[in-house]
Design an enzyme around this catalytic site. Structure first.
Site, mmCIF file in Angstrom:
data_model
loop_
_atom_site.group_PDB
_atom_site.id
_atom_site.type_symbol
_atom_site.label_atom_id
_atom_site.label_comp_id
_atom_site.label_asym_id
_atom_site.label_seq_id
_atom_site.Cartn_x
_atom_site.Cartn_y
_atom_site.Cartn_z
ATOM 1 C CB CYS A 67 -0.858 0.020 1.256
ATOM 2 S SG CYS A 67 -1.778 -1.500 1.476
ATOM 3 N NE ARG B 175 4.241 1.713 -1.319
ATOM 4 C CZ ARG B 175 5.338 1.015 -1.078
ATOM 5 N NH1 ARG B 175 6.387 1.147 -1.845
ATOM 6 N NH2 ARG B 175 5.388 0.180 -0.062
ATOM 7 C CD1 TRP C 267 -2.645 -4.626 -5.109
ATOM 8 C CD2 TRP C 267 -1.815 -5.947 -3.519
ATOM 9 N NE1 TRP C 267 -2.395 -5.853 -5.661
ATOM 10 C CE2 TRP C 267 -1.889 -6.684 -4.718
ATOM 11 C CE3 TRP C 267 -1.334 -6.576 -2.371
ATOM 12 C CZ2 TRP C 267 -1.491 -8.003 -4.803
ATOM 13 C CZ3 TRP C 267 -0.935 -7.900 -2.460
ATOM 14 C CH2 TRP C 267 -1.023 -8.605 -3.669
ATOM 15 C CG ASN D 170 2.942 -0.557 3.083
ATOM 16 O OD1 ASN D 170 2.400 -1.547 2.609
ATOM 17 N ND2 ASN D 170 4.163 -0.197 2.753
ATOM 18 N N GLY D 171 1.602 -2.926 5.233
ATOM 19 C CA GLY D 171 2.249 -4.117 5.805
ATOM 20 C C GLY D 171 1.196 -5.121 6.228
ATOM 21 C CD GLU E 265 11.029 -9.588 -17.662
ATOM 22 O OE1 GLU E 265 10.837 -10.488 -16.835
ATOM 23 O OE2 GLU E 265 10.511 -8.463 -17.568
ATOM 24 C CE LYS F 262 7.505 -7.231 -17.891
ATOM 25 N NZ LYS F 262 8.303 -7.098 -16.767
ATOM 26 C CD GLU G 47 4.381 -8.068 -15.614
ATOM 27 O OE1 GLU G 47 4.142 -8.027 -14.411
ATOM 28 O OE2 GLU G 47 5.523 -7.901 -16.093
ATOM 29 C CG HIS H 103 11.335 -33.013 -25.335
ATOM 30 N ND1 HIS H 103 11.630 -34.311 -25.665
ATOM 31 C CD2 HIS H 103 12.413 -32.276 -25.696
ATOM 32 C CE1 HIS H 103 12.853 -34.376 -26.178
ATOM 33 N NE2 HIS H 103 13.345 -33.144 -26.209
ATOM 34 C CE LYS I 274 7.755 -0.965 -10.287
ATOM 35 N NZ LYS I 274 8.069 -1.701 -11.521
#
Ligand code: F6R
Length: 607
Positions: free
Chosen positions: A2, A27, A74, A100-101, A481, A485, A488, A504, A602
């Protein structure tokens, strides 16, 4: 997870808090709220949804006062909803908190407080904090906060307002970031620097178990036990405009275009003609020889950067490297001791799993090198040494320039280790370093040459359900990567494979029209990759390839993105760029929320 902000000064607090929250929306963005000290008491305004929902309410009626706190959330405990949004207040409304936490023992505390008559309005872990402060308040807010946090297990950065001591904000942190901005007769709180950058460049970076008390006459800092501290002021040298969108439609696109600068900043002052040097970090041959294994530990994109790091370090310095996912690492009782070097990679420097891996490895006696972007972040401070990537603030949730910075630093480390071990002769080293110096201009070239074409071709990818990526060796690290990208930000199912692995199993999914994106920049394996491309074509898949300019004999390829010739080891930086653009423009075509993809945040400060 957050973002928190705070303001005390002579101006109207509400607009300053809102602006600060906008800078922190990366955040978390499922709900937001502010609390402002008004003459009659504390006015609380909060709302489920992105910040503009809160902004709409504030446009109708905004609380008036010069002291306030704010939060963008969040969700962790309790779904996104208005009651679960912060700020939270104690049952009788005397104390108001943003947090936040995660408070791990909140249920136990909540049950106890309920027995004592406290009433709860939300499902959050946070609400126990204002109630504990209320319980312990006996005329001194700092003392009450100290007693309250003493009972908390978990992570927190909190800011507290109280009706009892109106002209004051108390802030305290443990395992979640918190900074204090020092202006002219005005003071700020932020989870991160962009929140306060429009107002001041002077900040205190609070460490774990430190408290700040903000009043009109100044800020005092203390240990959580109450001992006054004489903290150093940190001067931020970022331009405020760096944290803005700078004319691009999205932060992600802006950040992709900042990558030439990122590499420049990252190599600046670190390269001589034949060697690499890092400020404040050295290692001698005896020490490096002692390490029989290197772990690179990280999450998500930072983990993917480690795959490139592994390739480069093993290739040049011949030390075995294992790349480990941080959330798995600490629980598998990793074989780490004083003969292990642990490199942790984290843009934010606050990722809970990565931080836990730092602590686990430290406890086992390993030396820790942190590769971080955020200066003064927890991982940066807890690592034995830190090498910053100097990418500046990265706002888009999907990491681009930080990834490029991370792989750049790992390339530098690979050269550094190889030189210490005497495995890279002067002429070879000179050659790589000279190629390195051209990379910023070459990234610009890649952007200029490919962007328009990628946009023009986007219809070939945007409505697909599955896209596969293949590559071998270094190219395989790059496609890991690239596929992350894409998924997401565009929500297309994407997977990456070592090219030889397709047959395979996954080749069964390739049928007419399925896009397969191949990266083929390494001459030692390019023929093998071309054979794999033929396998795809034989099933009527549509192949796009990222190749070095001038490469011929690619008849089977439908679309081709070129990168300039470079030392092949460094091709990983250049080949990443067109694939970032491809992901970006696919997401634009699909009208996705590019800078803030659904369900993601983030900075992931919970396990
Ligand atoms: C994806 C992304 C995430 C982060 C991961 C680790 O684009 O950004 O996968 O890489 O959450 O974050 P940091 O690097 O801050 O530790």
């Amino acid at each position: 997870m957050c973002g928190i902000v705070g303001y005390i000064g002579k101006k109207d607090a509400a607009p300053i808090l809102l602006e600060g929250l906008k800078k922190l929306e990366y955040r978390g963005y499922d709900s937001a709220g502010i609390a402002v000290q008004e003459k009659q008491g504390i006015a609380l305004v909060k709302k489920k949804g992105k910040l503009n929902s809160l902004e709409e309410i504030l446009k109708q009626k905004s609380p008036r006062g010069n002291v306030g706190i704010g939060h963008t959330r969040w969700a962790t405990h309790g779904k996104p909803s208005t009651p679960n949004s912060h700020p939270h207040q104690s049952s009788e409304g005397e104390f108001v908190v943003v947090h936040n936490g995660i408070i791990e023992n909140y249920l136990e505390l909540k049950n106890q407080l309920k027995k004592e008559g406290y009433v709860f309005d939300s499902e959050t872990d946070t609400e126990v904090i204002p109630n504990l402060i209320s319980k312990f308040y006996q005329g001194n807010i700092e003392e009450a906060v100290r007693k309250a946090v003493d009972l908390l297990e978990g992570s927190y950065a909190i800011a507290v307002l109280s009706k009892k001591e109106k002209e004051k904000i108390v802030a305290v942190r443990k395992d979640s970031p918190l900074i204090i901005g020092l202006g002219e007769d005005e003071y700020f709180i932020g989870s991160d620097i962009p929140a306060i950058l429009d107002h001041t460049r002077n900040v205190y970076i609070l460490d774990d178990n430190e408290m700040a008390v903000l009043e009109h006459q100044g800020v005092k800092t203390y240990t959580v036990e109450g001992e006054e501290l004489d903290k150093e002021i940190f001067n931020v040298d970022w331009e405020a405009s760096m944290a803005e969108k700078g004319g691009y439609d999205h932060f992600m696109l802006k950040e992709i275009h900042e990558q030439p600068e990122t590499v420049k900043n990252c190599i600046n002052g670190r390269l001589t003609e034949t060697d690499v040097k890092f400020e404040g970090f050295t290692m001698d041959q005896e020490e490096l020889n002692k390490y029989n294994k290197i772990y690179i530990v990280a999450c998500g994109t930072a983990y993917n950067s480690g795959l490139v790091g592994k390739y480069a370090i093993e290739k040049l310095a011949r030390v075995p490297v294992e790349v480990a996912i941080a959330s798995e690492f600490r629980y598998r009782d990793p074989i780490v001791d004083e003969n292990t070097l642990v490199i942790v990679v984290s843009q934010s420097g606050e990722t809970a799993d990565t931080l836990a891996a730092v602590r686990e490895s430290k406890a086992k006696g390993a030396r820790i090198i942190g590769i971080c972007n955020v200066v003064g972040s927890t991982i940066a401070r807890e690592s034995d040494d830190v090498i910053y990537i100097h990418a500046g603030p990265e706002i888009a949730v999907a990491s681009t320039k930080a990834y490029i910075g991370m792989i750049t630093v790992q390339y530098l480390l690979a050269i550094y280790f190889a030189r210490i071990k005497g495995l890279l002769a002067d002429d070879k080293s000179r050659e790589i370093i000279s190629s390195f110096k051209q990379i910023p201009e070459q990234i610009k070239e890649v952007l200029e040459k490919n962007e328009a074409e990628i946009k023009a071709q986007i219809d070939n990818y945007a409505d697909r359900e599955n896209i596969f990526y293949i590559g071998r060796g270094l190219d395989n690290a790059v496609v890991e990567e690239a596929s992350l990208k894409l998924k997401e930000i565009s929500y297309i199912h994407a997977e990456s494979y070592p090219a030889g692995e397709l047959k395979h199993g996954t080749l069964a999914l390739v049928e007419e029209g399925v896009p397969v994106i191949a990266v083929a920049t390494q001459t030692d394996v390019i023929d093998k990759t071309l054979s794999n491309i033929k396998e795809v074509k034989a099933r009527d898949g549509v192949v796009t390839a990222v190749v070095t300019e001038g490469v011929k004999d690619l008849d089977d390829i439908d679309f081709r993105f070129e990168i300039p010739a470079t030392n092949e080891l460094l091709a990983g930086i250049l080949s990443t760029v067109p694939l970032q653009l491809l992901a970006y423009y696919i997401a634009v075509e699909r009208e996705c929320a590019i800078d803030q993809p659904r369900n993601l945040a983030k900075s992931v400060t919970v396990e």
